[in-house]
Design a protein around this motif. Structure first.
Motif, PDB file in Angstrom:
ATOM      1  N   LEU A  56      -1.817  -7.374  -1.778  1.00 59.10           N
ATOM      2  CA  LEU A  56      -1.173  -6.103  -1.404  1.00 59.10           C
ATOM      3  C   LEU A  56      -2.027  -5.320  -0.415  1.00 59.10           C
ATOM      4  O   LEU A  56      -1.519  -4.450   0.295  1.00 59.10           O
ATOM      5  CB  LEU A  56      -0.916  -5.265  -2.658  1.00 59.10           C
ATOM      6  CG  LEU A  56       0.140  -5.829  -3.638  1.00 59.10           C
ATOM      7  CD1 LEU A  56       0.203  -4.975  -4.891  1.00 59.10           C
ATOM      8  CD2 LEU A  56       1.514  -5.888  -2.970  1.00 59.10           C
ATOM      9  N   LEU A  57      -3.335  -5.626  -0.383  1.00 53.46           N
ATOM     10  CA  LEU A  57      -4.211  -4.955   0.582  1.00 53.46           C
ATOM     11  C   LEU A  57      -3.816  -5.268   2.012  1.00 53.46           C
ATOM     12  O   LEU A  57      -4.149  -4.509   2.939  1.00 53.46           O
ATOM     13  CB  LEU A  57      -5.666  -5.381   0.344  1.00 53.46           C
ATOM     14  CG  LEU A  57      -6.303  -4.925  -0.973  1.00 53.46           C
ATOM     15  CD1 LEU A  57      -7.685  -5.546  -1.134  1.00 53.46           C
ATOM     16  CD2 LEU A  57      -6.403  -3.404  -1.020  1.00 53.46           C
ATOM     17  N   LEU A  58      -3.089  -6.374   2.207  1.00 52.79           N
ATOM     18  CA  LEU A  58      -2.630  -6.720   3.558  1.00 52.79           C
ATOM     19  C   LEU A  58      -1.651  -5.692   4.100  1.00 52.79           C
ATOM     20  O   LEU A  58      -1.464  -5.573   5.314  1.00 52.79           O
ATOM     21  CB  LEU A  58      -1.962  -8.108   3.540  1.00 52.79           C
ATOM     22  CG  LEU A  58      -2.890  -9.295   3.260  1.00 52.79           C
ATOM     23  CD1 LEU A  58      -2.079 -10.574   3.093  1.00 52.79           C
ATOM     24  CD2 LEU A  58      -3.904  -9.457   4.399  1.00 52.79           C
ATOM     25  N   LEU A  59      -1.028  -4.932   3.193  1.00 49.02           N
ATOM     26  CA  LEU A  59      -0.107  -3.887   3.630  1.00 49.02           C
ATOM     27  C   LEU A  59      -0.821  -2.795   4.420  1.00 49.02           C
ATOM     28  O   LEU A  59      -0.188  -2.058   5.183  1.00 49.02           O
ATOM     29  CB  LEU A  59       0.611  -3.278   2.423  1.00 49.02           C
ATOM     30  CG  LEU A  59       1.543  -4.227   1.642  1.00 49.02           C
ATOM     31  CD1 LEU A  59       2.112  -3.520   0.425  1.00 49.02           C
ATOM     32  CD2 LEU A  59       2.672  -4.722   2.538  1.00 49.02           C
ATOM     33  N   LEU A  60      -2.147  -2.686   4.206  1.00 55.09           N
ATOM     34  CA  LEU A  60      -2.918  -1.690   4.958  1.00 55.09           C
ATOM     35  C   LEU A  60      -2.953  -2.006   6.448  1.00 55.09           C
ATOM     36  O   LEU A  60      -3.232  -1.129   7.271  1.00 55.09           O
ATOM     37  CB  LEU A  60      -4.348  -1.623   4.408  1.00 55.09           C
ATOM     38  CG  LEU A  60      -4.507  -1.134   2.965  1.00 55.09           C
ATOM     39  CD1 LEU A  60      -5.962  -1.217   2.540  1.00 55.09           C
ATOM     40  CD2 LEU A  60      -4.001   0.305   2.834  1.00 55.09           C
ATOM     41  N   LEU A  61      -2.670  -3.250   6.793  1.00 53.53           N
ATOM     42  CA  LEU A  61      -2.667  -3.625   8.207  1.00 53.53           C
ATOM     43  C   LEU A  61      -1.519  -2.952   8.953  1.00 53.53           C
ATOM     44  O   LEU A  61      -1.620  -2.707  10.164  1.00 53.53           O
ATOM     45  CB  LEU A  61      -2.533  -5.149   8.350  1.00 53.53           C
ATOM     46  CG  LEU A  61      -3.614  -6.010   7.672  1.00 53.53           C
ATOM     47  CD1 LEU A  61      -3.332  -7.478   7.934  1.00 53.53           C
ATOM     48  CD2 LEU A  61      -4.985  -5.618   8.197  1.00 53.53           C
TER      49      LEU A  61
END
Length: 340
Positions: free
Chosen positions: A11-16
């Motif tokens: 879900l940290l990829l959503l920060l991209l």
């Protein structure tokens, strides 16, 4: 076959997404600002030593490092050679009270430190058993589920502290309920709960849960900490003793009747942790009365090939490379632009 050990970290990829949006808006803002100034050629001349291309490359490197960090945290792995083990033992959950009353020093050095010492020594006596840990105060948490990793369990025990559970109180009933839920339902092992607490300010569900433990065939061992006379509770922040709303010093006492009652209802054992070694002998003797059952076909917990380190190394290299990229144009490039 590839899989992620901690898929939630993806879900940290959503920060991209917001990072990319911010980059686009920044470029548009620069273009609008350039037009507002009026003379675009003059602006180009004044900013000739700044490379838009290099600025973009630096951003892409940072974006790539963020993506690799997220993938590293998720831990991409492949199944290695599975090893079947024939392990004998029991499932034991240690539920430790970490409320502020456990900072009282009527048991030296403190109740909590004494509990940690006991739990650590207990683990040394249980090499063939799986251990789970629960911290509780006003809430109960499971920092470590059942595992055969004794080293990890000891590290968690030493890290136990009141700030691990922000809500204050002593929810013994909730701790016992969480312990029950942490046992695998299909496990044929014998199940044991070691409850370490001063028993103060307990919830009403404690005795009801003790009866349920007996019905489920789960052995409950209650370990009491503290004195009947009680002790003041030191406040680590103010260096003073905790006071109530009337300004009176709070005295915390061992609730021995509760712990004895819980042990009696569940058919288990109660003991006061005045002497660690004596209590340890009693607990081990009681646990050893429980028949050890072999668990056939258990898969070794270390049968994975992990690749998280390569993602983290890639992220580190991108960040280092980004530091060495200058946003300034080379002098020759600047001169060429001026001549144009």
């Amino acid at each position: 076959m590839f899989s992620f050990a901690h898929i939630a970290y993806l879900l940290l990829l959503l920060l991209l997404i917001p990072a990319a949006i911010l980059f686009v808006f920044n470029k548009r803002w620069k273009k609008k600002t350039k037009k507002k100034i009026g003379d675009e050629q003059l602006v180009d001349l004044l900013t000739a030593n700044h490379s838009k291309k290099k600025f973009s490359v630096k951003f892409y490197f940072i974006l790539g490092a963020m993506a690799l960090t997220a993938l590293g945290a998720a831990n991409l792995r492949t199944a290695g050679k599975a090893e079947l083990v024939n392990r004998k033992g029991r499932d034991i959950v240690i539920a430790m009270d970490v409320s502020k009353s456990m900072l009282a020093d009527d048991v030296k050095p403190t109740r909590l430190d004494k509990a940690k010492q006991f739990a650590t020594k207990l683990l040394d006596q249980l090499p063939d058993d799986r251990i789970g840990l629960i911290w509780f105060a006003g809430k109960a948490y499971l920092p470590m589920p059942l595992t055969a990793d004794q080293g990890a369990a000891k590290l968690f025990i030493q890290s136990a502290a009141p700030d691990a559970v922000p809500t204050q109180g002593t929810v013994v009933g909730e701790a016992l309920r969480l312990a029950v839920e942490s046992f695998p339902q299909d496990s044929k092992r014998y199940k044991i709960i070691v409850l370490i607490t001063d028993g103060e300010d307990h919830d009403d569900a404690a005795e009801r849960m003790a009866k349920e433990l007996k019905d489920r065939g789960i052995l409950l061992l209650t370990i009491g900490l503290g004195s009947l006379e009680g002790s003041a509770i030191p406040d680590p922040e103010t260096k003073n003793y905790k006071k109530d709303k009337f300004g009176q010093t709070v005295i915390t006492k061992l609730n021995e009747p509760l712990l004895k009652q819980l042990a009696a209802v569940s058919g288990g054992l109660y003991g006061n942790l005045e002497n660690t070694d004596d209590m340890l002998k009693d607990v081990i003797a009681t646990i050893n009365q429980v028949e050890k059952k072999a668990v056939e076909g258990e898969v070794s917990p270390t049968n994975y090939n992990n690749y998280f380190m390569w993602f983290l190394l890639g992220a580190l290299l991108l960040l280092i490379a980004e530091l060495f990229i200058s946003e300034r144009n080379k002098p020759a490039t600047v001169v060429a632009k001026k001549k144009g």
